[in-house]
Design an enzyme around this catalytic site. Structure first.
Site, PDB file in Angstrom:
ATOM      1  N   GLU A  24      -0.789  -3.157   2.974  1.00  0.00           N
ATOM      2  CA  GLU A  24       0.219  -3.180   1.910  1.00  0.00           C
ATOM      3  C   GLU A  24       0.336  -4.589   1.332  1.00  0.00           C
ATOM      4  O   GLU A  24       0.255  -5.578   2.079  1.00  0.00           O
ATOM      5  CB  GLU A  24       1.570  -2.779   2.518  1.00  0.00           C
ATOM      6  CG  GLU A  24       2.713  -2.707   1.520  1.00  0.00           C
ATOM      7  CD  GLU A  24       4.073  -2.482   2.203  1.00  0.00           C
ATOM      8  OE1 GLU A  24       4.240  -2.852   3.370  1.00  0.00           O
ATOM      9  OE2 GLU A  24       4.970  -1.935   1.538  1.00  0.00           O
ATOM     10  N   LYS A  47       5.211   4.629  -2.596  1.00  0.00           N
ATOM     11  CA  LYS A  47       6.039   4.419  -1.393  1.00  0.00           C
ATOM     12  C   LYS A  47       7.449   4.957  -1.585  1.00  0.00           C
ATOM     13  O   LYS A  47       8.105   4.671  -2.579  1.00  0.00           O
ATOM     14  CB  LYS A  47       6.091   2.929  -1.067  1.00  0.00           C
ATOM     15  CG  LYS A  47       6.835   2.575   0.211  1.00  0.00           C
ATOM     16  CD  LYS A  47       6.825   1.057   0.416  1.00  0.00           C
ATOM     17  CE  LYS A  47       7.438   0.655   1.746  1.00  0.00           C
ATOM     18  NZ  LYS A  47       7.436  -0.826   1.917  1.00  0.00           N
ATOM     19  N   CYS A  85       4.031   1.495   5.270  1.00  0.00           N
ATOM     20  CA  CYS A  85       4.960   0.632   6.012  1.00  0.00           C
ATOM     21  C   CYS A  85       6.241   1.328   6.476  1.00  0.00           C
ATOM     22  O   CYS A  85       6.204   2.176   7.350  1.00  0.00           O
ATOM     23  CB  CYS A  85       5.264  -0.613   5.174  1.00  0.00           C
ATOM     24  SG  CYS A  85       5.885  -1.991   6.172  1.00  0.00           S
TER      25      CYS A  85
END
Ligand SMILES: *[C@@H]1O[C@H](CO)[C@@H](O)[C@H](O)[C@H]1NC(C)=O
Ligand SMILES: *[C@@H]1O[C@H](CO)[C@@H](O)[C@H](O)[C@H]1NC(C)=O
Ligand SMILES: *[C@@H]1O[C@H](CO)[C@@H](O)[C@H](O)[C@H]1NC(C)=O
Ligand SMILES: *[C@@H]1O[C@H](CO)[C@@H](O)[C@H](O)[C@H]1NC(C)=O
Ligand SMILES: *[C@@H]1O[C@H](CO)[C@@H](O)[C@H](O)[C@H]1NC(C)=O
Length: 530
Positions: free
Chosen positions: A89, A192, A225
């Site tokens: 990321e 995300k 993440c």
């Protein structure tokens, strides 16, 4: 990398894979149902002033430096037979941008579900897509699937309706994974869902569940993440049968429960999935720790204090877990049977539903041992854990937080008179610092010092080895087990068992290094918003 270093690397990978695989008889399955995965831990070249807006050409110049490193690593991964390579990321632009200062870094990424586009071979189709083009050409040149993370700009319709989720400047900015096939085709795009203090990015209007198909491993899902700690999309994908996840991350390590590799392993074991995890390497931000995890093996890297700040490529052969893909060949059906016959004994595959969890909270303690008398409260990762000390060299302890109880049987292996304090902690409640997570956690930790107030604080090293059985009765099926040993070494739990009533047991012995943390990390997703 020198030849010596290269040999060491191979030895480590082979050792980890073989020693863990042989237990479940998977070695032969490589022939028919395995693939070679690679992840790259990237020591990114940062923009020293992320809050100062850059022109597009300055932003591109910056990203090309990181892309040059990606190119070298793609070549090395291909040389080692990798069929898929994952980058972390924020690996191209970095972090700490404002919504406006990141503008030079943004590209508009077309939706691969709407159109088929190969940025390398059809580079004239869209302007301002230099990064997409370079990534696509890399995947094509090295003939591998490639996953990278970048910043996406999507125009949206500004409505007069104030409840419209379109930002006032008429576009969204998303933290985005892109996937290219080995001929350069853009095959997936994922935005995300769970942002972590990222003012330059928007949360997508709906959580996206994105998977892509590969000819070597079947279906693979995408997360980023912080997503890994929440139900959507991560657990929703697993509930839909996705057994292989790709996880680019920029993870700030937090001992004793949420170090990068510790939670990566825990998730892979708890969700029974393969996880390809690529982290950044940045010492100032405490970022390191990447790996290739299956429910039976872990190939990982975690830098130690004082190590040079540099990247790390990991390559490992892993079994295909996609049940649809596996079902396609007779040879691989045998594999499934063999894995089943040797895996730990979950007796009930149903996930916890909201109603049943709330209606029947666990009330009995997991053993007949009464709660140990001298408990104390100490903060661990901002949560008030109830602890009990391990006072003997062997014995049994029990500790409860409300009706949630944890039980431990242990035997310390004498290590030349080292004085180290250990405690068993229980926490049932909602963690609220830097994100809301409803938890039920059992954790055996080494205290940082010899005072009880140091229990729950960060510690990286330990000398005491321990044989133990850690058990808790959870109100959720989502329990993530991990064993972290001294200096960031992971141990594969010897035995894991989940009973139909929510009781989870983790048994381990013969540790190779001192114990830092043994943890059963239960996530009560259904209570996150209460
Ligand atoms: C980013 O922000 C954090 C927190 O404000 C700070 O500690 C860190 O040094 C910054 N990093 C960079 C690379 O700007
Ligand atoms: C790309 O930009 C050039 C110059 O601004 C313009 O002439 C061309 O039409 C654009 N192409 C596309 C596909 O938008
Ligand atoms: C994990 O998945 C395998 C199939 O890949 C299955 O046989 C096994 O029962 C699962 N284990 C658990 C604990 O659910
Ligand atoms: C867990 O312990 C904390 C601290 O003592 C307490 O405030 C909380 O109510 C307990 N949780 C339950 C579910 O009893
Ligand atoms: C642990 O080590 C002992 C002594 O070397 C051995 O007898 C035992 O089988 C080992 N246990 C496991 C589960 O490997």
């Amino acid at each position: 990398m020198s030849l010596g270093e290269y040999t060491m690397f191979l030895l480590v990978v082979v050792f980890v894979s073989v020693s863990l695989m042989s237990d479940v008889g998977l070695t032969e399955t490589f022939v028919h149902s395995s693939y070679v995965a690679a992840v790259y831990e990237h020591n990114l070249i940062l923009n020293p002033e992320p809050r100062v807006p850059q022109t597009r050409s300055a932003a591109l110049q910056h990203m090309q430096k990181n892309l040059d490193i990606y190119e070298e690593q793609a070549a090395r991964a291909a040389q080692q037979g990798a069929q898929i390579l994952v980058f972390p990321e924020d690996g191209l632009q970095g972090f700490n941008f404002s919504r406006s200062s990141i503008s030079g870094y943004l590209e508009t990424i077309p939706d691969p579900q709407q159109e088929s586009w190969n940025p390398c071979t059809e580079h004239g189709k869209y302007n301002n897509t230099e990064v997409l083009q370079r990534l696509s050409c890399m995947a094509r040149r090295y003939n591998l699937y490639m996953v990278a993370n970048m910043a996406d700009l999507q125009p949206c319709a500004l409505k007069t309706d104030p409840s419209s989720s379109c930002p006032p400047d008429g576009h969204w900015q998303f933290n985005t994974n892109v996937v290219f096939s080995s001929d350069g085709l853009l095959v997936a795009r994922y935005h995300k869902n769970n942002l972590y203090f990222e003012e330059s990015f928007d949360t997508p209007p709906q959580p996206e569940m994105i998977t892509f198909d590969t000819p070597f491993a079947g279906r693979i899902g995408l997360i980023i993440c912080f997503d890994i700690l929440f139900h959507d999309p991560t657990v929703a994908l697993v509930e839909q049968g996705v057994r292989q996840l790709i996880f680019p991350t920029a993870w700030m390590n937090q001992l004793p429960l949420l170090d990068s590799i510790q939670f990566q392993q825990a998730f892979s074991l708890g969700a029974n999935v393969t996880l390809l995890a690529a982290n950044l390497r940045n010492d100032q931000m405490i970022m390191t720790g990447s790996g290739i995890y299956t429910p039976f093996s872990a190939t990982y890297h975690h830098a130690q204090k004082g190590d040079p700040e540099e990247g790390k490529l990991l390559v490992a052969r892993v079994p295909v877990l996609d049940p649809l893909w596996v079902g396609q060949s007779v040879a691989t059906e045998e594999v499934v049977v063999r894995v089943e016959s040797t895996s730990s004994t979950a007796t009930d595959s149903e996930f916890c539903h909201k109603e049943s969890c709330l209606d029947s909270p666990p009330t009995e303690t997991p053993s007949s041992v009464p709660p140990s008398s001298s408990t104390f409260i100490s903060s661990m990762m901002y949560d008030p854990f109830t602890f009990v000390l391990l006072k003997e060299t062997e014995g049994e302890v029990n500790v409860c937080n409300g009706t949630f109880c944890c039980h431990l049987q242990y035997q310390q292996i004498p290590q030349g008179g080292s004085k180290e304090l250990y405690a068993l902690g229980a926490f049932a409640g909602t963690h609220t610092v830097n994100g809301r997570c409803a938890l039920q956690v059992c954790a055996l930790v080494r205290c940082a010092g010899l005072d009880v107030s140091s229990c729950g604080q960060e510690v990286e090293e330990a000398e005491s080895k321990m044989d133990f059985q850690l058990e808790g009765k959870f109100g959720t099926r989502s329990v993530y087990p991990s064993i972290l040993a001294s200096k960031f070494v992971l141990e594969q739990p010897e035995h894991l068992e989940t009973a139909a009533d929510g009781r989870v047991t983790m048994k381990h012995s013969n540790m190779t290094a001192g114990l830092v943390t043994a943890c059963l990390y239960g996530r009560m997703y259904h209570l996150d918003h209460e």
